[in-house]
Design a protein around this motif. Structure first.
Motif, PDB file in Angstrom:
ATOM      1  N   ALA A  48       0.914  -1.226   0.136  1.00  0.00           N
ATOM      2  CA  ALA A  48       0.069  -0.040  -0.076  1.00  0.00           C
ATOM      3  C   ALA A  48       0.749   1.306   0.132  1.00  0.00           C
ATOM      4  O   ALA A  48       0.421   2.286  -0.269  1.00  0.00           O
ATOM      5  CB  ALA A  48      -0.941  -0.007   1.263  1.00  0.00           C
ATOM      6  N   GLY A  49       2.285   1.206   0.266  1.00  0.00           N
ATOM      7  CA  GLY A  49       2.876   2.266   0.277  1.00  0.00           C
ATOM      8  C   GLY A  49       3.324   2.795   1.979  1.00  0.00           C
ATOM      9  O   GLY A  49       3.548   4.018   2.191  1.00  0.00           O
ATOM     10  N   LYS A  50       2.891   1.765   2.905  1.00  0.00           N
ATOM     11  CA  LYS A  50       3.341   2.333   4.070  1.00  0.00           C
ATOM     12  C   LYS A  50       4.791   2.395   4.330  1.00  0.00           C
ATOM     13  O   LYS A  50       5.105   3.642   5.180  1.00  0.00           O
ATOM     14  CB  LYS A  50       2.775   1.175   5.137  1.00  0.00           C
ATOM     15  N   SER A  51       5.463   1.798   3.826  1.00  0.00           N
ATOM     16  CA  SER A  51       6.990   2.015   4.077  1.00  0.00           C
ATOM     17  C   SER A  51       7.444   3.364   3.691  1.00  0.00           C
ATOM     18  O   SER A  51       8.265   4.103   4.168  1.00  0.00           O
ATOM     19  CB  SER A  51       7.789   0.820   3.514  1.00  0.00           C
ATOM     20  N   SER A  52       6.624   3.752   2.344  1.00  0.00           N
ATOM     21  CA  SER A  52       7.343   5.055   1.936  1.00  0.00           C
ATOM     22  C   SER A  52       6.782   6.254   2.771  1.00  0.00           C
ATOM     23  O   SER A  52       7.839   7.289   3.030  1.00  0.00           O
ATOM     24  CB  SER A  52       6.560   5.232   0.426  1.00  0.00           C
ATOM     25  N   VAL A  53       5.804   6.244   3.447  1.00  0.00           N
ATOM     26  CA  VAL A  53       5.295   7.154   4.217  1.00  0.00           C
ATOM     27  C   VAL A  53       6.168   7.316   5.489  1.00  0.00           C
ATOM     28  O   VAL A  53       6.553   8.273   5.840  1.00  0.00           O
ATOM     29  CB  VAL A  53       3.898   6.705   4.521  1.00  0.00           C
ATOM     30  N   LEU A  54       6.640   6.097   6.023  1.00  0.00           N
ATOM     31  CA  LEU A  54       7.483   6.068   7.254  1.00  0.00           C
ATOM     32  C   LEU A  54       8.689   6.550   7.049  1.00  0.00           C
ATOM     33  O   LEU A  54       9.251   7.323   7.718  1.00  0.00           O
ATOM     34  CB  LEU A  54       7.277   4.476   7.931  1.00  0.00           C
ATOM     35  N   GLU A  55       9.243   6.238   5.639  1.00  0.00           N
ATOM     36  CA  GLU A  55      10.571   6.606   5.236  1.00  0.00           C
ATOM     37  C   GLU A  55      10.685   8.221   5.191  1.00  0.00           C
ATOM     38  O   GLU A  55      11.607   8.734   5.503  1.00  0.00           O
ATOM     39  CB  GLU A  55      11.024   5.860   3.985  1.00  0.00           C
ATOM     40  N   ALA A  56       9.429   8.836   4.422  1.00  0.00           N
ATOM     41  CA  ALA A  56       9.529   9.870   4.578  1.00  0.00           C
ATOM     42  C   ALA A  56       9.555  10.754   5.892  1.00  0.00           C
ATOM     43  O   ALA A  56       9.901  11.857   6.037  1.00  0.00           O
ATOM     44  CB  ALA A  56       8.238  10.486   3.476  1.00  0.00           C
ATOM     45  N   LEU A  57       8.598  10.311   6.590  1.00  0.00           N
ATOM     46  CA  LEU A  57       8.804  10.724   8.034  1.00  0.00           C
ATOM     47  C   LEU A  57       9.674  10.682   8.966  1.00  0.00           C
ATOM     48  O   LEU A  57      10.380  11.623   9.689  1.00  0.00           O
ATOM     49  CB  LEU A  57       7.347  10.100   8.841  1.00  0.00           C
ATOM     50  N   GLY A  58      10.621   9.398   8.924  1.00  0.00           N
ATOM     51  CA  GLY A  58      11.755   9.196   9.714  1.00  0.00           C
ATOM     52  C   GLY A  58      12.966   9.430   8.743  1.00  0.00           C
ATOM     53  O   GLY A  58      14.062   9.616   9.528  1.00  0.00           O
ATOM     54  N   GLY A  59      13.013   9.535   7.784  1.00  0.00           N
ATOM     55  CA  GLY A  59      14.408  10.091   6.983  1.00  0.00           C
ATOM     56  C   GLY A  59      15.077   8.705   6.877  1.00  0.00           C
ATOM     57  O   GLY A  59      16.399   8.852   7.218  1.00  0.00           O
TER      58      GLY A  59
END
Length: 632
Positions: A48-59
């Motif tokens: 779904a793209g969860k990892s992309s969202v978390l990566e954007a938030l956490g750098g």
């Protein structure tokens, strides 16, 4: 919110201290199911793209793969420390003070390592979380919990992967303090998206749910592209793409997402803190009281003896209160079955009634007259005719009382004994509830032995009374002599009256009626038979013996109905009360008390649990107050 800098400032001002305190609480209270710590739960289907969202938030970069990669919950804390060198701390426990310090580029590798340790190799999922804290000089301060992807397919088929992943999502989002971040690709059917359905179930009003639509574009971003350039391309896409042009700015972009997360999480945090402080205050009082209510842990033999003396003395005093018609219903718990005097008195009366009704015969019936006649015939020739009555009396008297009197007296003793033992058992329950081992020993051993010893003494005393009654015919009770004299004088007067005066039947009946009242319980019809019998004949002797048996049995019953209950009461009621403490103290030693009053394993566990929870709530309240969480 127009810029990430503004967002960062707001986060720092409003949430930094509170979120840091909440993460300390999460570590402190990780095994305490009473407390639901706020956070942001990230849920969505596979790819779904969860990892992309978390990566954007956490750098940082998270593990990637063709199959399910998020197989355990990941509790991700983002912390901004000005001037700090970017790094991370990772571990399998909420308390990361002993976690592994790693570089940002090592996060993906260590997550894979811990995932395999917690869930095993392959595609299996586990509810055991990984804890990851990322420290950077700037950026959003948030706590997010990334959950395993909701998926239907397990490549190795080792478990029902769909049920496992759905249950894990439910476990976290049912917490009212959690913000639900539902990640869903733009090309999915929103109406049938399972993650959205679950969020609606547990947050039907949508007050703590954010929907994040991913994969709305095909922009390719290289791994080393600076974050500001990525944000610029994002803004350009939404501003220039014809399909996105109609979407209001408040609904798109990374900065908007962070701002909305901040708003909802801030609301939840601010609601949680005062409620938790109130809960902590209440539970601290309750837990402290529960600890005070627990049995004392004794440190030496003197304390053990003091406690045991207090226990047995309290039981004796409560028993004494019941015996002296005390009205202390706190002792009996409104249990009227423990009112000793009414209960044992009822037993004494039932004992007397049973013997009068079932053991002592009606001596004035024709059947009993025939019984006496038969007894006279059996002893005919064994002695002079005028001495036969004594033999017959002894035989008939013993026949009446020899067996039943002993049996019924023994049953009375046993009934009172059982009642007193049951009463003592209830008093033990009331007094020793906090000491189950001692309670069990008292009820099943000591009290039983003590009451048994009293029962044996009582039975011996009662048996002697019965033997005395059966072994020696004797009385100084004037009622016996009065009854015999009244009957004989009455018969003599009426016989003489019949000879001297040929009285009418009515006059004779009236005279006899008046005389019959004087002899009490002897029926008028039997008095007529005495009068009609020829003086000094065998029939006269038999009638006379029937009256003797009646009069003497009445004397015996009155003696027994007083003396036997008195002995029972002396030994089994008063004796139990007076002798309880001395007997108990003589029967135990220090070794017994050390076993009976030692804290059992269950109580030890309970004490440790209470102490641990009390410490947790006290420490948690301090953490929040120190972080400025005291409600205004």
């Amino acid at each position: 919110m127009s810029s990430s800098g503004a967002i960062d400032n707001e986060i720092e001002n409003r949430l930094s201290g509170e979120l840091g305190a909440l993460e300390q609480l999460r570590a402190l209270l990780q095994n305490n199911e009473e407390v639901k710590i706020p956070g942001v739960v990230v849920a969505g289907a596979q790819s779904a793209g969860k990892s992309s969202v978390l990566e954007a938030l956490g750098g940082m970069k998270l593990p990637r793969g063709q199959n399910i990669t998020t197989r355990v919950p990941l509790v991700l804390s983002l912390v901004a420390v000005p001037g700090a060198e970017p790094h991370a701390v990772i571990g399998g426990q909420a308390d990361l003070s002993k976690g592994k310090i790693i570089g940002i580029d090592e996060i993906s590798t260590d997550i894979e390592r811990l995932t395999n340790e917690l869930a095993g190799d392959g595609t299996a999922v586990s509810a055991k979380p990984i804890y990851l804290k990322i420290i950077r000089p700037s950026g959003p301060t948030l706590t997010l919990i990334d959950l395993p992807d909701i998926t239907h397919n397990s490549p190795d088929g080792t478990q029902d992967i769909h049920t496992e992943t759905v249950n894990l999502v439910k476990k976290f989002i049912e917490n009212d303090n959690m913000v639900i971040l539902v990640v869903i690709p733009a090309m999915d059917d929103f109406a049938n998206a399972e993650a959205i359905a679950l969020a609606k179930k547990y947050d039907p009003d949508g007050r703590r749910t954010l929907g994040v639509v991913t994969k709305t574009d095909n922009i390719k971003v290289e791994e080393d592209t600076p974050a500001e350039e990525v944000r610029a391309r994002e803004r350009q896409f939404f501003q220039t793409n014809s399909e996105m042009a109609g979407i209001e700015k408040e609904y798109w972009g990374f900065d908007t997402l962070v701002g909305r997360i901040v708003e909802i999480q801030a609301e939840r945090v601010q609601q949680f803190i005062p409620k938790f402080l109130a809960q902590s205050k209440r539970r601290t009082k309750e837990l402290a009281q529960a600890l005070r209510d627990m049995p004392k842990v004794f440190s030496n033999d003197n304390e053990l003896w003091e406690k045991f003396r207090k226990v047995v003395s309290t039981i004796r005093e409560e028993l004494k209160d019941l015996l002296t018609f005390g009205s202390n219903r706190a002792i009996t718990g409104q249990d009227e079955s423990m009112d000793i005097i009414p209960h044992v008195t009822a037993m004494y009366k039932a004992y007397a009634t049973g013997i009068r009704d079932d053991v002592v015969p009606n001596f004035f019936t024709d059947e009993y007259h025939q019984k006496v006649c038969a007894a006279f015939k059996r002893v005919d020739g064994m002695a002079l005719p005028n001495l036969l009555g004594g033999r017959v009396f002894s035989a008939l008297f013993c026949e009446i009382f020899s067996e039943e009197l002993g049996v019924r007296s023994e049953k009375l003793v046993e009934g009172v004994k059982d009642f007193m033992q049951d009463t003592l058992g209830k008093l033990c329950d009331h007094t020793c509830a906090a000491h189950p081992v001692l309670l069990n020993e008292l009820k099943t051993n000591l009290v039983e032995q003590f009451v048994d010893s009293k029962e044996a003494s009582t039975k011996s005393a009662v048996e002697n009374i019965v033997k005395a009654e059966l072994g020696w015919v004797f009385t100084q009770d004037r009622s016996y002599e009065d009854t015999m004299r009244d009957v004989r004088e009455m018969a003599s007067r009426v016989r003489k009256s019949k000879v001297e005066h040929e009285a009418t039947s009515g006059t004779e009946n009236q005279t006899i009626f008046e005389l019959a009242k004087d002899v009490g319980t002897i029926p008028e019809a039997f008095i007529w038979k005495i009068i009609d019998a020829k003086p000094k004949s065998e029939d006269d002797a038999i009638r006379d013996l029937q009256v003797i048996l009646h009069a003497y049995s009445d004397v015996v019953c009155r003696r027994l109905f007083d003396s036997i209950p008195k002995q029972v009461h002396l030994f089994l009621v008063d004796g139990i009360c007076k002798g309880f403490v001395t007997w108990m103290l003589d029967k135990v030693d220090e070794t017994d008390l050390q076993r009976w009053l030692a804290e059992d394993a269950l109580s030890q566990r309970k004490r440790k649990e209470l102490e641990s929870k009390l410490s947790q709530f006290e420490e948690a309240a301090k953490i929040l107050k120190n972080a400025g969480g005291r409600s205004k």
